[in-house]
Design an enzyme around this catalytic site. Structure first.
Site, mmCIF file in Angstrom:
data_model
loop_
_atom_site.group_PDB
_atom_site.id
_atom_site.type_symbol
_atom_site.label_atom_id
_atom_site.label_comp_id
_atom_site.label_asym_id
_atom_site.label_seq_id
_atom_site.Cartn_x
_atom_site.Cartn_y
_atom_site.Cartn_z
ATOM 1 N N PRO A 549 35.150 -14.004 57.695
ATOM 2 C CA PRO A 549 34.892 -15.181 58.532
ATOM 3 C C PRO A 549 35.492 -16.457 57.954
ATOM 4 O O PRO A 549 35.489 -16.677 56.740
ATOM 5 C CB PRO A 549 33.362 -15.255 58.574
ATOM 6 C CG PRO A 549 32.915 -13.845 58.346
ATOM 7 C CD PRO A 549 33.916 -13.259 57.395
ATOM 8 N N CYS A 550 35.979 -17.307 58.846
ATOM 9 C CA CYS A 550 36.626 -18.554 58.419
ATOM 10 C C CYS A 550 35.725 -19.770 58.606
ATOM 11 O O CYS A 550 36.180 -20.895 58.424
ATOM 12 C CB CYS A 550 37.911 -18.755 59.217
ATOM 13 S SG CYS A 550 37.620 -19.021 60.970
ATOM 14 N N ASN A 551 34.449 -19.553 58.973
ATOM 15 C CA ASN A 551 33.581 -20.673 59.346
ATOM 16 C C ASN A 551 33.605 -21.820 58.343
ATOM 17 O O ASN A 551 33.777 -22.977 58.706
ATOM 18 C CB ASN A 551 32.133 -20.195 59.491
ATOM 19 C CG ASN A 551 31.990 -19.062 60.463
ATOM 20 O OD1 ASN A 551 32.681 -18.047 60.341
ATOM 21 N ND2 ASN A 551 31.104 -19.208 61.425
ATOM 22 N N LEU A 553 35.707 -22.339 55.964
ATOM 23 C CA LEU A 553 37.049 -22.783 55.622
ATOM 24 C C LEU A 553 37.561 -23.763 56.662
ATOM 25 O O LEU A 553 38.443 -24.559 56.396
ATOM 26 C CB LEU A 553 38.014 -21.586 55.548
ATOM 27 C CG LEU A 553 37.610 -20.443 54.633
ATOM 28 C CD1 LEU A 553 38.722 -19.407 54.589
ATOM 29 C CD2 LEU A 553 37.285 -20.941 53.241
ATOM 30 N N ALA A 554 37.004 -23.707 57.879
ATOM 31 C CA ALA A 554 37.554 -24.468 58.981
ATOM 32 C C ALA A 554 36.640 -25.559 59.507
ATOM 33 O O ALA A 554 37.033 -26.308 60.373
ATOM 34 C CB ALA A 554 37.884 -23.508 60.125
#
Length: 590
Positions: A549-551, A553-554
């Site tokens: 998951p990129c939560n 990171l973004a």
């Protein structure tokens, strides 16, 4: 929160946009607003007095941007001085419409904007306000010139400064616009979280970090990567990673530049092969850390605009060969009009887009598309440049296409499937809502891009492959391998979302796969004993694929944008843990 107001189908919408980047989460404010038609909207802010306005730094700031003092004063009186984002939006709206000979009409603020945090601003996520296909701006050599250009385009000075600091002094204007736009779209994510959930992030990150450092693989010494320092995005010693331009990695089939050889660190040499994906525009130091854990393999950064009609900036770390790659055929359409030829009839000449931006987990609301129609149709000829700018900004942000005279609409789920390389109706049916379809597709691989990288496996595994698919989503890797003609002998698919697991299971059955599909719902439950059991059943894994998951990171603010120590994105370390276990256990199956 109704569907019209939010542009979504559910109050429980997941803000997992993939290309979101950071700008500080500025506080929003409300005030008593009198609309041109006389209606009043009551808020908590108070209008500034004339005396205050006369010396207002905010007023001088917007006047210096080219707005009239009278207009700025009026908007500040309506909204107060605290929320500059709101002020800028209103100034642009009034300026866009004041050139019309008709009575001034106010375009309502987008209910999906960052000021209405209960609604959906969009990743424009992972989204790029300007498609990278468009040569909108050349690289600027002087920071001051770049800053002035961004401010003239309507962006806040502080946003522009943060973007320049994050991407470096050599970043192009186009890249900086992408960065700022994505950050604006991400602001609502944290606002949707309950206060108690926000407070839990740091505690979770600390406990997860302790768990990682205390972990010992099956009683042996810590994995090599665990002994290395995790760089925090604010670490002064962490150097920003400058992304390549063009973002073609080691090469793409539509460009002439290729890298055919690279040196892999000894620890990374396969088999088993591994393939890891995440958003390219992550916080400073994140990709360096990911690389350190994944045996110091160099990331390959690729934008899917070179494979299809939509941008999708991603980083890939893998130990696959890079010689003799080949693309899926037929090559997919690479422009909007090639992908959707019926739109060409209605496309205005001043909409210069040829590519869509990153396909996201949410869409623009019906109210937004209606406002755009009203903003354009009042002109017999092309609308003035200021109105064009407003409409283009919204179209780029939400990936809107022209479907009628003065009429725009968001992409349908089956159109998104086509752009991402999935079979038509891949996410349709089985009780899956449109909201679930957009969410699942927005977080998926772009199949043509991934298939190009995985194509080297076809000659190596003519009789089929054993795949460990972590964070499987809707099965992008599985679809890519199938479309390449590589038989799937045994697939272990680990995916938290039941909706996504059902999509993969349905695809498996509909394509008459001859192999075995095992699915699990939590990577944290995939320990050494379970891996030993699976690997002994069919003789080990040939490929480990995953995109954690990129939560975190973004996201847009410091509460949840904790990098790889965040609640969701820390699951990257489970990818590494499992990969290292498989590598250590694979020797007996060779």
């Amino acid at each position: 929160m109704g569907g019209d107001d939010s542009g979504l189908e559910s109050d429980n919408f997941d803000w997992n946009t993939e290309d979101e980047l950071e700008i500080q989460n500025y506080n929003s404010s409300s005030s008593c607003l009198t609309l041109p038609n006389g209606d009043a909207v009551t808020g908590s802010g108070e209008a500034s007095s004339s005396a205050v306005l006369a010396n207002s730094k905010v007023l001088d700031h917007f006047v210096s941007m080219g707005f009239s003092r009278e207009m700025v004063s009026k908007v500040i009186q309506e909204y107060g001085e605290e929320n500059e984002d709101k002020l800028l939006e209103e100034l642009l709206t009034y300026k866009a419409l004041e050139s019309s000979s008709r009575p001034l009409q106010r375009i309502e603020p987008d209910p999906c904007s960052s000021e209405n945090a209960g609604s959906s601003w969009d990743d424009f996520s992972d989204t790029d306000i300007f498609s990278d296909d468009e040569e909108i701006a050349k690289t600027m050599s002087e920071n001051d010139d770049t800053l002035r250009s961004l401010v003239k385009m309507g962006y806040k000075q502080v946003e522009a400064l943060i973007a320049i600091e994050r991407l470096g002094p050599n970043a192009s204007l186009e890249e900086l616009v992408d960065f700022i736009g994505v950050a604006q779209m991400a602001k609502a994510e944290d606002a949707l979280l309950p206060p108690q959930e926000k407070l839990q992030y740091n505690d979770y990150a600390k406990s997860n970090k302790r768990r990682l450092y205390d972990y010992e693989v099956l009683g042996r010494k810590k994995p090599r990567g665990c002994e290395k320092k995790i760089l925090n995005e604010d670490d002064e010693d962490a150097e920003a990673l400058h992304l390549p331009n063009p973002m073609i990695g080691f090469g793409v089939p539509t460009e002439s530049s290729f890298i055919t050889h690279r040196r892999l660190p000894e620890d990374a040499i396969g088999p088993p092969y591994f393939y890891y994906e995440n958003v390219a525009l992550a916080p400073k130091g994140v990709w360096q850390t990911i690389s350190r854990f994944l045996y110091d393999v160099e990331p390959e950064f690729v934008d899917s605009k070179f494979f299809c009609a939509a941008a999708r900036k991603r980083g890939y770390i893998h130990n696959l060969p890079i010689q003799n790659r080949f693309p899926l055929l037929p090559l997919p359409p690479r422009t909007i009009h090639e992908a959707f030829p019926l739109t060409k009839k209605w496309w205005p000449s001043w909409d210069i887009r040829t590519k869509l931006n990153c396909l996201q987990t949410c869409i623009g609301s019906a109210k937004l598309t209606e406002r755009i129609r009203k903003a354009v149709e009042i002109y017999d000829e092309d609308p003035p440049e200021s109105v064009q700018k407003y409409v283009l900004h919204q179209c780029r942000k939400w990936n809107l296409v022209w479907v009628g005279r003065n009429k725009v609409a968001p992409l349908e789920p089956d159109e998104v499937e086509t752009l991402l390389g999935f079979p038509r109706n891949h996410t349709r049916g089985g009780g899956i809502s449109r909201t679930d379809r957009y969410k699942s597709l927005g977080n998926s691989f772009q199949v043509d891009t991934v298939a190009y990288h995985l194509s080297v496996l076809k000659e190596m595994y003519p009789n089929g492959i054993n795949l460990l698919s972590l964070f499987s989503g809707i099965g992008g890797a599985e679809v890519a391998l199938h479309r390449l003609g590589i038989p799937l002998k045994n697939v272990v698919s680990v995916e938290k979302s039941e909706v996504n697991r059902n999509i993969v299971r349905s695809w498996w059955e509909q394509t008459n796969q001859k192999g075995n599909l095992y699915d699990m719902d939590d990577v944290r439950e995939l320990d050494g004993d379970r891996l030993e059991q699976l690997m002994s059943t069919f003789g080990g894994f040939d490929l480990i694929v995953g995109g954690s998951p990129c939560n975190n990171l973004a996201g847009s603010n410091r509460v949840s944008r904790d990098g790889l120590e965040g609640k969701e994105s820390s699951l990257f370390f489970d990818y590494f843990r499992i990969l290292d276990l498989v590598k250590n256990m694979s020797a007996k199956y060779r």
